[in-house]
Design a protein around this motif. Structure first.
Motif, PDB file in Angstrom:
ATOM      1  N   VAL A   1      43.211  40.242  41.105  1.00 12.96           N
ATOM      2  CA  VAL A   1      44.124  40.156  42.240  1.00 12.96           C
ATOM      3  C   VAL A   1      43.880  41.376  43.113  1.00 12.96           C
ATOM      4  CG1 VAL A   1      46.544  40.056  42.974  1.00 12.96           C
ATOM      5  CG2 VAL A   1      45.855  38.981  40.817  1.00 12.96           C
ATOM      6  N   VAL A   2      43.764  41.163  44.422  1.00 11.82           N
ATOM      7  CA  VAL A   2      43.590  42.274  45.354  1.00 11.82           C
ATOM      8  C   VAL A   2      44.657  42.192  46.439  1.00 11.82           C
ATOM      9  CG1 VAL A   2      41.103  42.449  44.928  1.00 11.82           C
ATOM     10  CG2 VAL A   2      41.914  41.054  46.817  1.00 11.82           C
ATOM     11  N   ILE A   3      45.130  43.365  46.849  1.00  9.27           N
ATOM     12  CA  ILE A   3      46.062  43.393  47.969  1.00  9.27           C
ATOM     13  C   ILE A   3      45.529  44.333  49.034  1.00  9.27           C
ATOM     14  CG2 ILE A   3      48.039  42.878  46.497  1.00  9.27           C
ATOM     15  CD1 ILE A   3      48.965  45.754  46.974  1.00  9.27           C
ATOM     16  N   GLY A   4      45.799  43.993  50.281  1.00 12.91           N
ATOM     17  CA  GLY A   4      45.367  44.823  51.399  1.00 12.91           C
ATOM     18  C   GLY A   4      45.995  44.323  52.682  1.00 12.91           C
ATOM     19  N   GLY A   5      46.049  45.195  53.670  1.00 16.25           N
ATOM     20  CA  GLY A   5      46.666  44.842  54.945  1.00 16.25           C
ATOM     21  C   GLY A   5      45.993  43.661  55.613  1.00 16.25           C
ATOM     22  N   CYS A   6      44.701  43.781  55.869  1.00 17.71           N
ATOM     23  CA  CYS A   6      43.919  42.710  56.496  1.00 17.71           C
ATOM     24  C   CYS A   6      42.469  42.890  56.072  1.00 17.71           C
ATOM     25  CB  CYS A   6      44.034  42.790  58.016  1.00 17.71           C
ATOM     26  SG  CYS A   6      43.152  41.488  58.886  1.00 17.71           S
ATOM     27  N   PHE A   7      41.887  41.869  55.494  1.00 16.86           N
ATOM     28  CA  PHE A   7      40.509  41.928  55.025  1.00 16.86           C
ATOM     29  C   PHE A   7      39.580  41.342  56.082  1.00 16.86           C
ATOM     30  CE2 PHE A   7      43.015  41.989  51.162  1.00 16.86           C
ATOM     31  CZ  PHE A   7      42.365  42.943  50.388  1.00 16.86           C
ATOM     32  N   THR A   8      38.455  42.008  56.335  1.00 21.73           N
ATOM     33  CA  THR A   8      37.469  41.452  57.259  1.00 21.73           C
ATOM     34  C   THR A   8      36.835  40.216  56.614  1.00 21.73           C
ATOM     35  OG1 THR A   8      35.639  42.786  56.394  1.00 21.73           O
ATOM     36  CG2 THR A   8      36.914  43.724  58.246  1.00 21.73           C
ATOM     37  N   SER A   9      36.163  39.428  57.417  1.00 17.38           N
ATOM     38  CA  SER A   9      35.546  38.209  56.879  1.00 17.38           C
ATOM     39  C   SER A   9      34.490  38.539  55.822  1.00 17.38           C
ATOM     40  CB  SER A   9      34.956  37.350  57.995  1.00 17.38           C
ATOM     41  OG  SER A   9      33.989  38.055  58.722  1.00 17.38           O
ATOM     42  N   GLU A  10      33.764  39.645  56.000  1.00 16.70           N
ATOM     43  CA  GLU A  10      32.770  40.051  55.005  1.00 16.70           C
ATOM     44  C   GLU A  10      33.452  40.446  53.689  1.00 16.70           C
ATOM     45  OE1 GLU A  10      30.963  41.182  59.041  1.00 16.70           O
ATOM     46  OE2 GLU A  10      32.939  41.275  58.115  1.00 16.70           O
ATOM     47  N   SER A  11      34.596  41.106  53.797  1.00 21.75           N
ATOM     48  CA  SER A  11      35.360  41.482  52.595  1.00 21.75           C
ATOM     49  C   SER A  11      35.822  40.242  51.847  1.00 21.75           C
ATOM     50  CB  SER A  11      36.583  42.323  52.973  1.00 21.75           C
ATOM     51  OG  SER A  11      36.199  43.551  53.502  1.00 21.75           O
ATOM     52  N   VAL A  12      36.310  39.273  52.589  1.00 20.05           N
ATOM     53  CA  VAL A  12      36.777  38.026  51.977  1.00 20.05           C
ATOM     54  C   VAL A  12      35.630  37.331  51.262  1.00 20.05           C
ATOM     55  CG1 VAL A  12      37.719  35.730  52.469  1.00 20.05           C
ATOM     56  CG2 VAL A  12      38.716  37.737  53.569  1.00 20.05           C
ATOM     57  N   GLU A  13      34.445  37.320  51.877  1.00 13.13           N
ATOM     58  CA  GLU A  13      33.280  36.705  51.227  1.00 13.13           C
ATOM     59  C   GLU A  13      32.970  37.373  49.890  1.00 13.13           C
ATOM     60  OE1 GLU A  13      29.784  36.375  53.712  1.00 13.13           O
ATOM     61  OE2 GLU A  13      31.007  35.720  55.412  1.00 13.13           O
ATOM     62  N   LEU A  14      32.966  38.713  49.877  1.00 13.86           N
ATOM     63  CA  LEU A  14      32.704  39.441  48.624  1.00 13.86           C
ATOM     64  C   LEU A  14      33.756  39.111  47.565  1.00 13.86           C
ATOM     65  CD1 LEU A  14      31.754  43.018  49.913  1.00 13.86           C
ATOM     66  CD2 LEU A  14      30.258  41.392  48.752  1.00 13.86           C
ATOM     67  N   LEU A  15      35.004  39.053  47.984  1.00 16.98           N
ATOM     68  CA  LEU A  15      36.089  38.779  47.040  1.00 16.98           C
ATOM     69  C   LEU A  15      36.059  37.336  46.550  1.00 16.98           C
ATOM     70  CD1 LEU A  15      38.837  40.865  48.839  1.00 16.98           C
ATOM     71  CD2 LEU A  15      37.732  41.392  46.636  1.00 16.98           C
ATOM     72  N   ASN A  16      35.667  36.430  47.411  1.00 16.95           N
ATOM     73  CA  ASN A  16      35.540  35.031  46.988  1.00 16.95           C
ATOM     74  C   ASN A  16      34.430  34.858  45.950  1.00 16.95           C
ATOM     75  OD1 ASN A  16      37.665  34.076  48.531  1.00 16.95           O
ATOM     76  ND2 ASN A  16      36.362  33.501  50.258  1.00 16.95           N
ATOM     77  N   GLU A  17      33.379  35.659  46.054  1.00 17.91           N
ATOM     78  CA  GLU A  17      32.276  35.584  45.094  1.00 17.91           C
ATOM     79  C   GLU A  17      32.722  35.916  43.676  1.00 17.91           C
ATOM     80  OE1 GLU A  17      29.046  38.041  46.454  1.00 17.91           O
ATOM     81  OE2 GLU A  17      28.789  36.863  48.287  1.00 17.91           O
ATOM     82  N   VAL A  18      33.777  36.723  43.551  1.00 22.08           N
ATOM     83  CA  VAL A  18      34.285  37.087  42.226  1.00 22.08           C
ATOM     84  C   VAL A  18      35.607  36.372  41.916  1.00 22.08           C
ATOM     85  CG1 VAL A  18      33.085  39.308  42.106  1.00 22.08           C
ATOM     86  CG2 VAL A  18      35.371  39.194  43.134  1.00 22.08           C
ATOM     87  N   ASP A  19      35.895  35.327  42.695  1.00 23.45           N
ATOM     88  CA  ASP A  19      37.100  34.499  42.502  1.00 23.45           C
ATOM     89  C   ASP A  19      38.397  35.301  42.505  1.00 23.45           C
ATOM     90  OD1 ASP A  19      35.659  32.089  42.316  1.00 23.45           O
ATOM     91  OD2 ASP A  19      35.216  32.480  40.209  1.00 23.45           O
ATOM     92  N   ALA A  20      38.480  36.278  43.396  1.00 20.63           N
ATOM     93  CA  ALA A  20      39.687  37.097  43.492  1.00 20.63           C
ATOM     94  C   ALA A  20      40.806  36.326  44.183  1.00 20.63           C
ATOM     95  CB  ALA A  20      39.396  38.372  44.271  1.00 20.63           C
TER      96      ALA A  20
END
Length: 113
Positions: free
Chosen positions: A71-90
């Motif tokens: 689980v990750v929390i943050g104010g606003c993730f850039t699209s590249e950040s979201v891609e990285l997090l999706n790769e690890v099923d966050a």
């Protein structure tokens, strides 16, 4: 704060470990979590932009995911950040859903400085 990692957290405790403004989001994602999880807290004010370089650094420091959920929390993730997090099923908890990229946010910030 750059980021903070909490490992081996019982999933029902996530809502207790997140900042107040994230509690409802954490409660709504409880059913998606396995028994234990890792929680990564990034800068989490609504205006904080979490770029992919910071996400990459956190994931590198985390190494092999030992828990069943991330689980990750943050104010606003850039699209590249979201891609990285999706790769690890966050499971991503964010207060803002801006459609920024790492570079577009930098250009806008430079224009206003």
């Amino acid at each position: 704060m750059k980021f903070h990692i909490q490992k081996h957290l019982e999933s029902f405790l996530v809502k207790e470990r997140v900042p107040t403004e994230y509690k409802k989001l954490a409660m709504s994602c409880e059913s998606q979590l396995e028994d234990t999880c890792t929680l990564i807290t990034f800068p989490h004010d609504r205006k904080n932009m979490v770029k992919s370089a910071l996400v990459h650094k956190a994931l590198t420091k985390l190494g092999e995911l030992e828990d069943q959920s991330l689980v990750v929390i943050g104010g606003c993730f850039t699209s590249e950040s979201v891609e990285l997090l999706n790769e690890v099923d966050a499971v991503i908890l964010s207060l803002s859903e801006g459609h920024w990229t790492d570079t577009s946010r930098g250009h806008i910030r430079a224009d206003h400085d």
